[in-house]
Write a protein that holds these residues in place. Structure first.
Motif, short mmCIF file in Angstrom:
data_model
loop_
_atom_site.label_atom_id
_atom_site.label_comp_id
_atom_site.label_asym_id
_atom_site.label_seq_id
_atom_site.Cartn_x
_atom_site.Cartn_y
_atom_site.Cartn_z
N SER A 91 -0.22 -3.41 2.37
CA SER A 91 -1.59 -3.91 2.89
C SER A 91 -1.38 -5.49 2.81
O SER A 91 -0.83 -6.11 2.29
CB SER A 91 -2.67 -3.52 2.00
N GLN B 49 -3.61 -9.09 4.80
CA GLN B 49 -4.69 -9.38 5.70
C GLN B 49 -4.36 -9.95 7.07
O GLN B 49 -3.40 -10.32 7.24
CB GLN B 49 -5.51 -10.75 4.82
N ALA B 50 -5.48 -9.99 7.84
CA ALA B 50 -5.32 -10.30 9.23
C ALA B 50 -4.76 -11.49 9.23
O ALA B 50 -5.23 -12.53 8.58
CB ALA B 50 -6.71 -10.29 10.02
N PRO C 120 -6.04 -6.07 12.47
CA PRO C 120 -6.62 -4.70 11.94
C PRO C 120 -6.05 -3.42 12.87
O PRO C 120 -6.08 -2.40 12.42
CB PRO C 120 -8.24 -4.79 11.83
N THR D 53 -3.18 -1.37 12.17
CA THR D 53 -3.31 -0.43 11.10
C THR D 53 -2.77 0.97 11.44
O THR D 53 -3.24 1.45 12.31
CB THR D 53 -4.74 -0.41 10.29
N VAL E 219 -3.94 -3.43 7.55
CA VAL E 219 -4.29 -4.94 7.84
C VAL E 219 -6.03 -4.67 7.78
O VAL E 219 -6.73 -4.22 8.31
CB VAL E 219 -3.82 -5.22 9.22
N SER E 220 -6.32 -5.75 6.87
CA SER E 220 -7.69 -5.77 6.60
C SER E 220 -8.26 -7.03 7.33
O SER E 220 -7.58 -8.07 7.52
CB SER E 220 -7.91 -6.08 5.16
#
Length: 124
Positions: free
Chosen positions: A11, A13-14, A88, A91, A122-123
């Motif tokens: 995981s 982050q963007a 995102p 993902t 990807v958040s």
């Protein structure tokens, strides 16, 4: 017998980066294509990037060009996918695939051998 083992998912982050690795046994990269595909929930599996015949022929999906880069370590029979500026929409479950090169684009090559996949999230 061909075996493909993916690693490196996770995981992020963007805007972040991840590197996926595909360790292969039973294949020779001098006569083989190795590709990365991805599949998001409820979507079709799409080709992301592929490399064939001793790193002379590579192909990337338009959506990842300039952000993702393939590399080959012949000593360890590993193909890595460096993924930068993740978003995102990247993902998905990412799969490594391999087979002998036939013709045309590496992303359009037939792949009979597949790994189990590694999840990339990807958040925003």
């Amino acid at each position: 017998q061909v075996q493909l083992v993916e690693s490196g998912g996770g995981s992020v982050q963007a805007g972040g980066s991840l590197t996926l690795s595909c360790a292969a046994s039973g294949v020779s990269y001098m006569s083989t294509c190795v590709a990365w595909f991805r599949q998001a929930p409820e979507k079709e599996r799409d080709g992301v990037a592929a490399i064939c015949t001793g790193s002379r022929y590579t192909a990337y999906a338009d959506s990842v060009k300039g952000r993702f880069t393939l590399s080959v370590d012949n000593a360890t029979n590993t193909v890595s996918l460096q993924m930068n500026v993740l978003a995102p929409e990247d993902t998905a479950m990412y799969y490594c695939a391999a087979d002998r090169y036939r013709s045309g684009s590496p992303l359009g090559n037939e792949y009979r051998y597949w790994g189990q996949g590694t999840q990339v999230t990807v958040s925003a």
